[in-house]
Design a protein around this motif. Structure first.
Motif, PDB file in Angstrom:
ATOM      1  N   CYS A   1      21.813 -38.825  21.634  1.00  0.00           N
ATOM      2  CA  CYS A   1      21.199 -38.423  20.363  1.00  0.00           C
ATOM      3  C   CYS A   1      20.477 -37.087  20.561  1.00  0.00           C
ATOM      4  O   CYS A   1      20.075 -36.751  21.683  1.00  0.00           O
ATOM      5  CB  CYS A   1      20.147 -39.445  19.946  1.00  0.00           C
ATOM      6  SG  CYS A   1      20.719 -41.152  19.867  1.00  0.00           S
TER       7      CYS A   1
ATOM      8  N   CYS B   1      21.614 -46.361  25.868  1.00  0.00           N
ATOM      9  CA  CYS B   1      20.892 -45.103  25.616  1.00  0.00           C
ATOM     10  C   CYS B   1      21.193 -44.205  26.809  1.00  0.00           C
ATOM     11  O   CYS B   1      21.415 -44.700  27.918  1.00  0.00           O
ATOM     12  CB  CYS B   1      19.389 -45.401  25.535  1.00  0.00           C
ATOM     13  SG  CYS B   1      18.333 -43.940  25.485  1.00  0.00           S
TER      14      CYS B   1
ATOM     15  N   CYS C   1      16.171 -39.840  19.731  1.00  0.00           N
ATOM     16  CA  CYS C   1      16.660 -40.951  20.559  1.00  0.00           C
ATOM     17  C   CYS C   1      16.076 -42.258  20.012  1.00  0.00           C
ATOM     18  O   CYS C   1      14.890 -42.331  19.693  1.00  0.00           O
ATOM     19  CB  CYS C   1      16.215 -40.728  22.002  1.00  0.00           C
ATOM     20  SG  CYS C   1      16.502 -42.133  23.077  1.00  0.00           S
TER      21      CYS C   1
ATOM     22  N   CYS D   1      25.694 -42.827  24.289  1.00  0.00           N
ATOM     23  CA  CYS D   1      24.788 -43.898  23.865  1.00  0.00           C
ATOM     24  C   CYS D   1      25.465 -44.611  22.693  1.00  0.00           C
ATOM     25  O   CYS D   1      26.414 -44.094  22.109  1.00  0.00           O
ATOM     26  CB  CYS D   1      23.419 -43.349  23.476  1.00  0.00           C
ATOM     27  SG  CYS D   1      23.371 -42.491  21.880  1.00  0.00           S
TER      28      CYS D   1
HETATM   29 FE1  FES Z   1      20.996 -42.212  21.882  1.00  0.00          FE
HETATM   30 FE2  FES Z   1      18.828 -42.733  23.429  1.00  0.00          FE
HETATM   31  S1  FES Z   1      19.694 -43.985  21.909  1.00  0.00           S
HETATM   32  S2  FES Z   1      20.246 -41.122  23.566  1.00  0.00           S
END
Ligand code: FES
Length: 142
Positions: free
Chosen positions: A72, A47, A77, A18
């Motif tokens: 993340c 993401c 996230c 991401c």
């Molecule tokens: Fe990083 Fe969703 S913004 S996993």
């Protein structure tokens, strides 16, 4: 089954990150000069919630021996639950990889925060060693 010598096989690993925590961790690893295998192809996603079985399978079709998705940490996230959706799609795709004979172990998901350059590097090293032991993707050379 393909014969291979783990010593002279350099796996090609495609890494989906991401653009938030995971890509920051890539930058952190770079800034701290933390070494990790150079044979990776980085692909940025807004993401990991954008992860789709099609993208993951296409990476294998395009020559990857292994694929990982880095997002993340759960609960952090930037799109709330995107990484949970990504995790579910990775789990589903692992099943597909087993079904088609590529093997679920060629795909993994990791979670890192932006400052975790060493953790990112460890994830790539672990994936590299795992795939080296598995040998080249059966799709190679088709
Ligand atoms: Fe990083 Fe969703 S913004 S996993």
């Amino acid at each position: 089954m393909t014969e291979h010598n783990g010593k002279d096989f350099e796996p090609e690993i495609t890494v989906f990150t991401c653009i938030y925590c995971a890509y920051m961790a890539v930058d952190t690893a770079g800034a701290l000069k933390i070494e990790y295998p150079p044979n990776i192809k980085l692909i940025k996603l807004p993401c990991t919630g954008k992860t789709d079985a099609r993208y993951l399978l296409e990476a294998f079709e395009q020559g990857a021996d292994g694929v990982c998705v880095v997002g993340c940490p759960i609960g952090n996230c930037h799109h709330v639950d995107g990484n949970k959706r990504g995790r579910a799609r990775v789990a589903h795709t692992k099943q597909l990889l087993d079904d088609v004979g590529l093997g679920a172990d060629r795909l993994e998901m990791y979670f890192v925060s932006g400052g975790m350059g060493e953790t990112f590097a460890n994830a790539v090293r672990e994936m590299n060693e795992r795939v080296r032991a598995l040998g080249p993707s059966p799709l190679k050379g088709r």
